[in-house]
Design a protein around this motif. Sequence first.
Motif, mmCIF file in Angstrom:
data_model
loop_
_atom_site.group_PDB
_atom_site.id
_atom_site.type_symbol
_atom_site.label_atom_id
_atom_site.label_comp_id
_atom_site.label_asym_id
_atom_site.label_seq_id
_atom_site.Cartn_x
_atom_site.Cartn_y
_atom_site.Cartn_z
ATOM 1 N N ASN A 2 0.840 -1.190 0.000
ATOM 2 C CA ASN A 2 0.000 0.000 0.000
ATOM 3 C C ASN A 2 0.875 1.240 0.000
ATOM 4 N N LYS A 3 0.585 2.127 -0.934
ATOM 5 C CA LYS A 3 1.343 3.374 -0.996
ATOM 6 C C LYS A 3 0.874 4.314 0.106
ATOM 7 N N LYS A 4 1.798 5.089 0.609
ATOM 8 C CA LYS A 4 1.471 6.089 1.612
ATOM 9 C C LYS A 4 0.942 7.337 0.906
ATOM 10 N N LYS A 5 0.353 8.215 1.704
ATOM 11 C CA LYS A 5 -0.155 9.482 1.177
ATOM 12 C C LYS A 5 0.717 10.602 1.711
ATOM 13 N N ILE A 24 14.826 17.582 -6.417
ATOM 14 C CA ILE A 24 15.190 16.163 -6.290
ATOM 15 C C ILE A 24 15.152 15.488 -7.662
ATOM 16 N N ASP A 25 14.636 16.215 -8.638
ATOM 17 C CA ASP A 25 14.637 15.802 -10.043
ATOM 18 C C ASP A 25 14.031 14.416 -10.230
ATOM 19 N N LEU A 29 10.588 9.977 -8.881
ATOM 20 C CA LEU A 29 10.023 8.694 -9.313
ATOM 21 C C LEU A 29 10.201 7.614 -8.249
ATOM 22 N N GLU A 30 11.283 7.690 -7.480
ATOM 23 C CA GLU A 30 11.477 6.746 -6.373
ATOM 24 C C GLU A 30 10.452 6.996 -5.270
ATOM 25 N N VAL A 159 15.120 12.460 3.886
ATOM 26 C CA VAL A 159 14.124 12.424 4.958
ATOM 27 C C VAL A 159 12.836 11.771 4.470
ATOM 28 N N LEU A 160 12.339 12.183 3.316
ATOM 29 C CA LEU A 160 11.107 11.587 2.795
ATOM 30 C C LEU A 160 11.280 10.098 2.528
ATOM 31 N N PHE A 161 12.384 9.717 1.913
ATOM 32 C CA PHE A 161 12.634 8.307 1.595
ATOM 33 C C PHE A 161 12.672 7.463 2.876
#
Length: 180
Positions: A2-5, A24-25, A29-30, A159-161
């Motif tokens: 499940n993808k996060k929001k 982040i260019d 996509l990641e 941080v997001l990753f």
Amino acid sequence: MNKKKLATVWLGGCSGCHMSLLDIDERILELIKLADIVKSPIVDGKKMPEVDIALVEGAITSDEHFREILHIRKQAKTLIALGDCAVMTNVTGMRNYFPLKEVVAASYVNAISNDAAGQLPDHPCLLRLNDKVVPLQEVVMVDFVIPGCPPDADTIFYVLFEFLNDRLPDLSKTKKLKYG
């Protein structure tokens, strides 16, 4: 899986943090493999749905920002303060050194402009400035801080990753800023 929001929000600031986010260019996509961006000024989402992560740029400068940050906090499992304005008001807070009436007079009444001299904007849809600009943590609980003016793209991505992979980021592992 499940993808996060993910939501990104811009309050009182210059949008420099969102520009760094865009830097982040192709690594976006990641992130897209792990999360759907459900609200952002760059995707024109109007409502703030429930999200796993809210990345909030800017300080609280107005009545609207105050209401918005309360709503964001309710809707977000994790709230990340993005950039120095969100963390300590930075440039947006410079007006805190002057009474609000003086700031408004300098900006509208006494400013050189093409508009009718001395007229203050007055419309119900306009923001009503607070007497003082405040950082996010003075109004809501902030779960994580990404410092910088603006933060660099590598740090934002890291941080997001990490959060999207259910790990707590360790900013001591990111490159240190070099001066001089």
